[in-house]
Design a protein around this motif. Structure first.
Motif, mmCIF file in Angstrom:
data_model
loop_
_atom_site.group_PDB
_atom_site.id
_atom_site.type_symbol
_atom_site.label_atom_id
_atom_site.label_comp_id
_atom_site.label_asym_id
_atom_site.label_seq_id
_atom_site.Cartn_x
_atom_site.Cartn_y
_atom_site.Cartn_z
ATOM 1 N N HIS A 96 43.568 51.576 48.425
ATOM 2 C CA HIS A 96 43.359 50.271 47.776
ATOM 3 C C HIS A 96 43.462 49.152 48.818
ATOM 4 O O HIS A 96 42.613 48.255 48.869
ATOM 5 C CB HIS A 96 44.399 50.094 46.665
ATOM 6 N N GLU A 97 44.475 49.233 49.655
ATOM 7 C CA GLU A 97 44.685 48.182 50.662
ATOM 8 C C GLU A 97 43.544 48.157 51.675
ATOM 9 O O GLU A 97 43.126 47.089 52.127
ATOM 10 C CB GLU A 97 46.022 48.387 51.377
ATOM 11 N N HIS A 156 40.741 46.046 50.553
ATOM 12 C CA HIS A 156 40.861 44.610 50.884
ATOM 13 C C HIS A 156 40.380 44.352 52.312
ATOM 14 O O HIS A 156 39.696 43.376 52.581
ATOM 15 C CB HIS A 156 42.321 44.153 50.771
ATOM 16 N N GLU A 206 41.157 42.331 43.128
ATOM 17 C CA GLU A 206 42.025 43.510 43.033
ATOM 18 C C GLU A 206 41.312 44.666 42.331
ATOM 19 O O GLU A 206 41.459 45.826 42.721
ATOM 20 C CB GLU A 206 43.322 43.165 42.286
ATOM 21 N N HIS A 266 47.054 40.559 39.424
ATOM 22 C CA HIS A 266 46.440 41.884 39.398
ATOM 23 C C HIS A 266 46.061 42.240 37.957
ATOM 24 O O HIS A 266 46.681 41.740 37.021
ATOM 25 C CB HIS A 266 47.427 42.945 39.898
HETATM 26 ZN ZN LIG Z 1 45.467 44.625 46.238
#
Ligand SMILES: [Zn+2]
Length: 418
Positions: A277-278, A281, A355, A400
């Motif tokens: 997930h990171e 970004h 997100e 989020h």
């Molecule tokens: Zn995030």
């Protein structure tokens, strides 16, 4: 054209540029997480767990909203009455009213008043997060963090205040142009430099020991086309039981940071899911986009303030002669508070979209919706997140998607619907 005319043009250009960039760069349209899947996901939670999370947030709410309300009222009183101007004058008095004293000490005094009135709420919240076992900090460590936060804020705020009022004195007619450019540069610096400088003030970071997890995380990043230099462990357990991970730095300095709490609470597969997930970004340049939009918005805000300074009624209410004098700091805080009221829900909406995109990225990268779902459930449980919070609160403030929304999105993705 008059100086004021140029300001109007510059303001218009920045606003249009911001709108165009936001329209192009922000993922406005994400498929909604099906409500049926959300309810299905909610059914996976233990009833006692959900009740505990609900009680936790119900206990926090009066402190959070009380603080918000009092903070707003204080800002409005400081800015829309002569009180703020009086405080700044008072702070400068021992130094003969010198502008540096007014700007620096006056600014700190204004901020200190807001901090002090909201401090009891912060302390109240701390008792609750301790009672529910989220925070592991005693009052000593909590106070040290508070003071460190103030110190960091005072240094950054002091530099910004001195810089701003120095520019006003050097360029009394064109300060808005220099101020806008300076503020934009400051936003960029804070976004890129601050994490590197400030993170070590609050946490210690140690490289993750060689092993299968470290290897897997580095391979994951390589496969994703966002190589990382290192995987670091942050000693988050010194203040919290909450789990988290993030990616910070850019290009050759990019690193994955995992809370040490995560290693004890989550399975290696779940850590990989969070890291994926990171990396989403990082891959989508979310920090860069946020920084560019933030810089444009801040520059527009400085020019907007200059234009607001022609509203003589507003200046009279605050008891000041000019919006660009240190005595108008209270007014600036009040205007910022009003702007924040509008900006907060808009910003929350945007970050939720971003997100959700990072979640989809994690699903694509790991191809493992089951682990993604178990990771969300674990994250929610350990952090005592309310799995399905009230819709109004989610809409106004949530950065989020809710836990059940994120789990439902994974279910929809597994069916090929995202
Ligand atoms: Zn995030």
């Amino acid at each position: 054209m008059t100086v004021r005319g140029w300001a109007v043009v510059a303001f218009g250009v920045l606003v249009v540029a911001g709108i165009v960039l936001a329209a192009v760069l922000i993922p406005w349209h994400r498929p909604p997480a099906p409500r049926a899947d959300q309810l299905g996901a909610l059914g996976q939670f233990d009833k006692g767990q959900v009740d505990k999370a609900k009680a936790f947030h119900a206990a926090l709410r009066p402190g959070s909203y009380g603080s918000m309300l009092i903070g707003l009222v204080v800002a409005l009183v400081l800015g829309f009455t002569p009180l703020g101007a009086w405080l700044v004058t008072l702070a400068g008095r021992p130094f003969g009213g010198h502008w540096v004293a007014r700007a620096l000490l006056g600014g700190l005094l204004i901020v200190l008043v807001s901090e002090v009135v909201t401090l009891p709420f912060a302390a109240w919240r701390h008792t609750i997060v301790v009672r529910y076992g989220i925070s592991t900090q005693g009052w000593g460590a909590w106070t040290v963090d508070l003071v460190k936060g103030w110190a960091v804020g005072a240094v950054i705020g002091g530099v910004a205040l001195l810089g701003f009022f120095a520019v006003v004195r050097l360029a009394p007619r064109w300060w808005w142009a220099w101020g806008a450019a300076g503020a934009a540069i400051l936003v960029v610096l804070l976004s890129f430099v601050l994490p590197v400088l400030v993170e070590p003030v609050f946490n210690k970071f140690t490289p993750m020991a060689d092993g299968p997890l470290r290897t897997e995380l580095i391979q994951l990043a390589d496969r994703d086309g966002v190589p990382v230099k290192d995987v670091l462990i942050a000693d988050a357990s010194r203040r919290t039981r909450a789990v988290n991970a993030y990616v910070s730095g850019f290009g050759p300095t990019r690193r994955i940071v995992v809370y040490d709490t995560m290693l004890t609470e989550a399975t290696p597969g779940e850590v990989v899911s969070v890291a994926a997930h990171e990396l989403g970004h990082a891959k989508e340049q979310d920090v860069l986009v946020g920084t560019v939009l933030g810089a444009l918005g801040t520059a527009a805000a400085v020019i907007g303030l200059y234009l607001l300074g022609f509203w003589s009624g507003l200046l009279r209410t605050a008891g000041v002669d000019s919006i660009a004098e240190p005595r108008a700091l209270g007014l600036l805080v009040a205007v910022a508070a009003v702007a924040g009221l509008v900006a907060t829900p808009a910003q929350a909406f945007v970050t939720r979209q971003v997100e959700a995109r990072a979640d989809d990225h994690a699903l694509e990268l790991t191809q493992d919706p089951a682990t993604f779902e178990s990771m969300q459930r674990k994250l929610g449980s350990v952090n005592l997140a309310e799995p399905d919070p009230p819709a109004w609160e989610q809409f106004l403030f949530a950065s989020h998607p809710s836990t059940v929304e994120r789990m439902a999105a994974a279910r929809a993705w597994a069916r090929g619907e995202r």
